[in-house]
Each structure stands twice: as C-alpha cells, then as structure tokens.
Design a protein around this motif. Structure first.
Motif, PDB file in Angstrom:
ATOM      1  N   LYS A   1       0.833  -1.222   0.000  1.00 39.13           N
ATOM      2  CA  LYS A   1       0.000   0.000   0.000  1.00 39.13           C
ATOM      3  C   LYS A   1       0.859   1.259   0.000  1.00 39.13           C
ATOM      4  N   GLU A   2       2.172   1.101   0.108  1.00 38.50           N
ATOM      5  CA  GLU A   2       3.053   2.265   0.207  1.00 38.50           C
ATOM      6  C   GLU A   2       3.724   2.545  -1.137  1.00 38.50           C
ATOM      7  N   ASN A   3       3.988   3.832  -1.374  1.00 36.76           N
ATOM      8  CA  ASN A   3       4.703   4.212  -2.591  1.00 36.76           C
ATOM      9  C   ASN A   3       6.142   4.580  -2.240  1.00 36.76           C
ATOM     10  N   TYR A   4       7.048   3.688  -2.512  1.00 38.79           N
ATOM     11  CA  TYR A   4       8.454   3.902  -2.149  1.00 38.79           C
ATOM     12  C   TYR A   4       9.227   4.686  -3.216  1.00 38.79           C
ATOM     13  N   ALA A   5       8.606   4.900  -4.379  1.00 37.26           N
ATOM     14  CA  ALA A   5       9.341   5.518  -5.501  1.00 37.26           C
ATOM     15  C   ALA A   5       9.887   6.891  -5.108  1.00 37.26           C
ATOM     16  N   GLY A   6      11.185   7.081  -5.294  1.00 38.09           N
ATOM     17  CA  GLY A   6      11.835   8.366  -5.019  1.00 38.09           C
ATOM     18  C   GLY A   6      11.990   8.686  -3.536  1.00 38.09           C
ATOM     19  N   LYS A   7      11.675   7.722  -2.655  1.00 37.91           N
ATOM     20  CA  LYS A   7      11.721   7.981  -1.219  1.00 37.91           C
ATOM     21  C   LYS A   7      13.056   7.552  -0.597  1.00 37.91           C
ATOM     22  N   GLU A   8      13.300   8.119   0.600  1.00 42.58           N
ATOM     23  CA  GLU A   8      14.500   7.712   1.357  1.00 42.58           C
ATOM     24  C   GLU A   8      14.096   6.704   2.441  1.00 42.58           C
ATOM     25  N   VAL A   9      14.746   5.564   2.405  1.00 41.99           N
ATOM     26  CA  VAL A   9      14.350   4.432   3.258  1.00 41.99           C
ATOM     27  C   VAL A   9      15.511   4.058   4.179  1.00 41.99           C
ATOM     28  N   LEU A  10      15.199   3.898   5.459  1.00 42.13           N
ATOM     29  CA  LEU A  10      16.207   3.435   6.417  1.00 42.13           C
ATOM     30  C   LEU A  10      15.787   2.058   6.932  1.00 42.13           C
ATOM     31  N   ILE A  11      16.630   1.058   6.721  1.00 43.92           N
ATOM     32  CA  ILE A  11      16.359  -0.286   7.249  1.00 43.92           C
ATOM     33  C   ILE A  11      17.290  -0.528   8.432  1.00 43.92           C
ATOM     34  N   LEU A  12      16.703  -0.796   9.587  1.00 48.45           N
ATOM     35  CA  LEU A  12      17.497  -1.128  10.778  1.00 48.45           C
ATOM     36  C   LEU A  12      17.558  -2.648  10.866  1.00 48.45           C
ATOM     37  N   GLY A  13      18.727  -3.210  10.770  1.00 50.24           N
ATOM     38  CA  GLY A  13      18.872  -4.669  10.734  1.00 50.24           C
ATOM     39  C   GLY A  13      18.584  -5.163   9.330  1.00 50.24           C
ATOM     40  N   GLY A  14      17.719  -6.172   9.222  1.00 50.81           N
ATOM     41  CA  GLY A  14      17.343  -6.682   7.894  1.00 50.81           C
ATOM     42  C   GLY A  14      18.482  -7.383   7.188  1.00 50.81           C
ATOM     43  N   GLY A  15      19.406  -7.950   7.952  1.00 48.14           N
ATOM     44  CA  GLY A  15      20.611  -8.534   7.385  1.00 48.14           C
ATOM     45  C   GLY A  15      20.364  -9.726   6.484  1.00 48.14           C
ATOM     46  N   ASP A  16      19.180 -10.344   6.568  1.00 40.26           N
ATOM     47  CA  ASP A  16      18.881 -11.453   5.668  1.00 40.26           C
ATOM     48  C   ASP A  16      18.664 -10.978   4.238  1.00 40.26           C
ATOM     49  N   GLY A  17      18.475  -9.663   4.056  1.00 42.52           N
ATOM     50  CA  GLY A  17      18.362  -9.107   2.705  1.00 42.52           C
ATOM     51  C   GLY A  17      16.968  -9.145   2.117  1.00 42.52           C
ATOM     52  N   GLY A  18      16.006  -9.690   2.860  1.00 35.03           N
ATOM     53  CA  GLY A  18      14.636  -9.815   2.334  1.00 35.03           C
ATOM     54  C   GLY A  18      14.016  -8.451   2.017  1.00 35.03           C
ATOM     55  N   ILE A  19      14.108  -7.530   2.962  1.00 34.24           N
ATOM     56  CA  ILE A  19      13.501  -6.204   2.770  1.00 34.24           C
ATOM     57  C   ILE A  19      14.245  -5.453   1.664  1.00 34.24           C
TER      58      ILE A  19
END
Lengths: 277, 277
Positions: free
Chosen positions: B140-158
């Motif tokens: 439901k989210e529009n990530y296009a052109g956005k700045e994203v911070l992932i904390l952890g997520g080391g499995d690479g899925g996100i």
C-alpha cells in the motif's frame, strides 16, 4: 521413547527427583539427559559450563532441546505424516473416548482450533478448510441437484461444505462399511455424480506391510468407478504434500487400473499438518 | 537434553550399543528411553507388549515419540519462537560459519527452501515473503523516489523487495551500529520517509532479564521517530503471531512514549515459523 501412564497418577504426591544420564554413545558424541519433574535449566547451564571447561572448549557443536514433557494432562506431541516430531500449541483436551472402532480425541490448539485426532493421527482441524475445498474440486464443481457419495469423511468437513451446495442427496459410508456397501451399489446398479474418497492416505512405500493398504485403495477405486455415472467425477486425496514419493506411487497405481483413467491433481497444504501454505 | 559434539566424531568407527532406561519419575508414570545408534522399534514394541501383559493392560495412556536424532550431520530441531520443539524437514547444511558477531547457518528445507538461522534462532526463509511484505506496508506504500532506512534486515529480504520499488536511497544499518548511527543522524538533522525496524522481537515478558531488550527497543523507537519526516512512516514487527501477550506488552509500550503515536497493526503468519497461514 515411550511413556506409559498408569491409573495411579492422580492419587499420589509428586516426588521431585532429578536423574542425569551422561553418555558417550559413539566416539565424539556426548549426550546428556536431564530428567526432572520441573524445568531445570540452571543445572543444564552448570553442566554445559563445566564440560566446556573440562574439554577446554574443544567442542564442535552444542545442541539443547526444549524439555520434552511426559505424562502431562495435555499431550502436545503429534508427529507429522512424514514422521517428524512436532509439539503443537495444544492447551486443552476437549474430548477423549474410545469408540467401538478407534480412539477419538479432540484437542484444542490456539493456532488451529479444535483438532480431531484418531488413533493418534492428526485428522482434521478447524483451520483446514483448504483440504475440504480441494477434495471437493475447489469451487469449480456444481453440486446442485447431484447425488454425492462420501467414503469416510467422518470428521464432517466435507458433509458440512457439501450441504451448502444443495445436492439432491449425500450418502456417507463409514470406512468399515465401504467395501460391502459399494459392492451392493454395483449389484443394484446404483450410481452417483460425485464419489469423494476421504478414507486413508496412500502408503509411503510398496513394502510388504503396506501392501494391504494398496490393495484396499485399489479395491475402493475399482468399485468407485463402477458406481460413477459416465459424466461423474471421483475425488480423493493422496498423502501429505511433502511425501512426493507416496504421491508418485499413487499415480503409478492409476496407470494400472483395469479401465484407463484420466486425472488431474492439485497440491494444497493443510495448516494443521504443519505444511507450508 | 543436551548434545555436545566433539571433534573426534569423524575418525572413529561407530559402536552400536543400546541403552534402555526405565523409570518411574512420579507414581503412576513410567517412562522408557531407548537410546541406540539406529532406529529400534522392534525392541520398543516388545517392551510395550511385555509391560501391557505385566500390568494386565491396566494402563491409561501410552505415548511413543519419534526417535530424537542426536549428533547427526544435519540438525533438524529448531524450536519455535514460543519455545515449542519442532523437527524441520531439513535435508542439508548449506552454510555454517561464525562471523565476528554471531553463528550463521543456512539450512535447506524441502518445504521452506533455504532457512537462515542466526545463533540458533530461525530468522527467515525463502518461503517467508509474507513477512517482508507486511513489514513494508503490504503493497500500500509508494516507495518511488523515497529515502528508506532499514534497521537490521541482514537477511536481505527487505532490501531485495525495496529495490524493486525504485526508492531514491536505501540505507541499511547493522544492529550493532543502530544506536550510534541514529544518534548521528539526529544530530545532523538527517531524516527519512520510511524507517523499517527489522531488529529484534519484542520480549515475551517484562521480567528483569528482558528489561534490556525493552530498553533497547524503546531507545531505537525514540531515535527512529526523531529521524522520521513529518509525513514519514515507521514499520516494525512484534513477535510471532502466537505470542499475543508479547504483542500486547508492545502496544502498552507505545502508549508510554514521550510523544503520542498513532498506530495500526496487521497479523501475518510466517511459514517457516510453523505459524498458521
């Protein structure tokens, strides 16, 4: 590993004793069993620490399993169809009686709802509508005004879904009665639009001890096809989705029938069987 | 129950010895452990038969568990988040190394594909896209052109899913670096459209030993909100779907933040966690 519960259990006070069994069953493997009346991680922690020190940390792998609870009022261990050990989140026994045919248990799981367990085998749960939908043709069939024969299906899942679809008549036959009843129908020339075989899973192998199951399955299939109208359909299940070998063996059997049959298949996973959905 | 594997294992011939432990830990419960190098159901069958005869069938319940395999090359027992014992259908070890931070295992399961196991905890599997989709806002989210911070997520899925959605920039921060990096961002006034916290699960209780996890979670949450743009969104996970108590505790914590927050939640089940989907 075997537990026997004798009728004394309720009348005696619990005696809290620990038993530690330290064993080197093969060179290079050391197993420790701690048996106690309550969880006792402190002792296991101390043992592991001591062994690490004695062995100068010269250990390749350490594995500790959650405590196996034996003799509890609620038994949570029900192996999967492929024989894996699984602990269910069962929180209460709803029903536990021996019928003339088998032991019937209904256990409640937080995840799966009520689970029907027959003679120790997980049969069907409230979560398992995908199973029932698949064995009925997954919504692509028109049952209205049709004659339906259910073989087995004692959990009531198929019956419950089938009545919603307004068939003319649903006949259900107990597993024990299947062969004589089907033979009678063949003699009488009675036929059905749908035969749904919800009896037993196909065997995992063709080893001698499994032969009787294969023979039973073939006999039922042969009789079912004789009571099926020319436009009729026969639905059945195979075995759990993981047992690809058993499913392949079943397809092989279909090629050996006296009359040629065409078939299609669909894989659905049953939540309470711990299958991936 | 503890297994230690010493480096000798590969160099010695296996010695086949059986050990049977028969015990009455509490009155009315008899436990039998058969330890052997290979499956030995014949002996257990004979023991059960003999005991039934000796006890004149005066037995309330008999339970036999599948053999627990200890010290095998492939370890198939990985408990669920709520501590239940589960045997996975793992057929091979793909990777097993200690990094500077943790033990990293990749095990292959027929059902779930490759499973990442960090320090003995099932982390994420190839089957678990529902988890990744949920923690990203479920399409439901529009990530296009956005700045994203992932904390952890080391499995690479996100990361793998996020790059498909053409954000302007994705920043990923290791769990060990989260606090200093977030503090630096707050100082610099750096902000993000999305902060996705894929660090640790919320504790199951507020007992003392869990306090540090709660403090860490609160600190991360507090810092995250400070680097979030006014139109930004913060996504995180709670704990496994079955741990309703832990999830309720988390909601309680959200009410105690220094700034008021509004939140919504969605329950998805993660296949490889053996949750109902």
């Amino acid at each position: 590993m075997l537990n026997l519960q004798l009728p004394l259990a309720r009348h005696c006070a619990f005696i809290k004793l620990r038993l530690v069994i330290l064993r080197v069953p093969v060179h290079g493997l050391l197993t420790i069993d701690l048996q106690c009346c309550e969880g006792d991680n402190i002792l296991l922690n101390a043992l592991e620490k001591k062994l690490r020190s004695l062995l100068h940390g010269n250990i390749k792998r350490v594995k500790r399993l959650p405590a196996l609870i034996r003799g509890a009022a609620v038994d949570r261990y029900w192996p999967t169809a492929d024989g894996r050990l699984v602990e269910y989140d069962i929180d209460r026994v709803v029903y536990d009686e021996d019928s003339a045919y088998q032991n019937i248990k209904i256990m409640h799981s937080q995840q799966f709802g009520n689970i029907l367990i027959l003679n120790g085998d997980v049969n069907l749960s409230e979560s398992d509508l995908p199973y029932t939908q698949a064995i009925m043709g997954r919504g692509k069939e028109n049952y209205a005004g049709k004659e339906v024969l259910i073989l087995g299906g004692g959990d009531g899942g198929i019956l419950s879904e089938a009545v919603k679809l307004k068939p003319k008549m649903i006949t259900m036959v107990l597993v024990e009665d299947c062969v004589p009843v089907l033979k009678k129908y063949v003699e009488e020339g009675k036929t059905f639009d749908y035969v749904i075989n919800d009896l037993t899973a196909v065997p995992i192998s063709t080893a001698p001890e499994e032969d009787s199951t294969w023979e039973f399955l073939q006999l039922i299939l042969d009789l079912s096809i004789k009571v099926l109208r020319p436009t009729g359909k026969y639905f059945t299940q195979g075995n759990c989705a993981n047992l690809t070998e058993a499913l392949a063996l079943y397809e092989e059997q279909l090629g050996r029938l006296s009359c040629p049959v065409d078939f299609s298949k669909e894989v659905v996973c049953v939540p309470s069987y711990m299958e991936l959905t």
